[in-house]
Design a protein around this motif. Structure first.
Motif: not given
Length: 187
Positions: A47, A49, A61-65, A67, A69, A84
């Motif tokens: 993505n 990131c 998978i779910k993106g968080e703030k 970068c 996950f 990250y």
């Protein structure tokens, strides 16, 4: 003669009742459900990131703030948390924090095995930790290029820590985490 026969039969009955039917009753040992998982199939994840990696195709998978996950395994009630952080000339603090997070589990852990990871071609360096025992997490890692990027990962199960009962799932996810770490590339 009849008295002797009746007396002999009575004595014989008492002997059989006392010694003949006695069995030691042993409780059954606790058992765990045998869990077998099919062979993992991996897919590339990319993505916006600054890194890419391969993950298990069965995981969600779910993106968080920033970068970060969460990679969830619904059938196993487990989640890998990826974080990250940019290095910003503070690699020593990031390394210390990652190591501190792992060694906070030493209270419940039986052992913590460290496996260094070096991939100079992709400039990915790090450490994989396998935590044995009834700790909250069984596997953790960190990877970095030591100048710009720093990623940490840890797995948590949504169950009371009992390593014997979750060992098959923990081993399966440990392999997925190692694959993620080994396939991670910086953009």
């Amino acid at each position: 003669m009849l008295k002797k026969t009746i007396a002999f039969a009575a004595v014989l009955s008492i002997v059989f009742m006392t010694f003949g039917c006695k069995e030691d009753v042993l409780p059954k040992p606790s058992g765990y459900l045998r869990l077998d998982y099919h062979e993992a199939k991996y897919m590339a994840f990319e993505n916006q990131c600054p890194f890419t990696f391969e993950m298990n195709a069965d995981a969600v998978i779910k993106g968080e703030k920033d970068c970060g996950f969460t990679i969830t395994y619904p059938k196993m009630k487990a989640t890998i948390y990826l974080t990250y952080k940019p290095v910003n000339q503070d690699i020593n603090t990031l390394l210390r924090d990652a190591q501190k997070l792992t060694y906070e589990h030493v209270i419940k852990a039986d052992d913590i095995l460290e496996q260094p990871f070096l991939n100079p071609n992709k400039k990915v360096y790090g450490m994989f930790y396998q935590v044995e025992g009834n700790a909250a997490t069984n596997s953790q890692f960190y990877v970095t290029d030591s100048t710009k990027h720093f990623v940490t990962g840890s797995v948590y199960f949504y169950a009371k820590p009992n390593f014997d009962s979750i060992m098959p799932a923990a081993s399966y996810i440990k392999n997925d985490m190692q694959r993620l770490m080994e396939t991670l590339k910086w953009k």
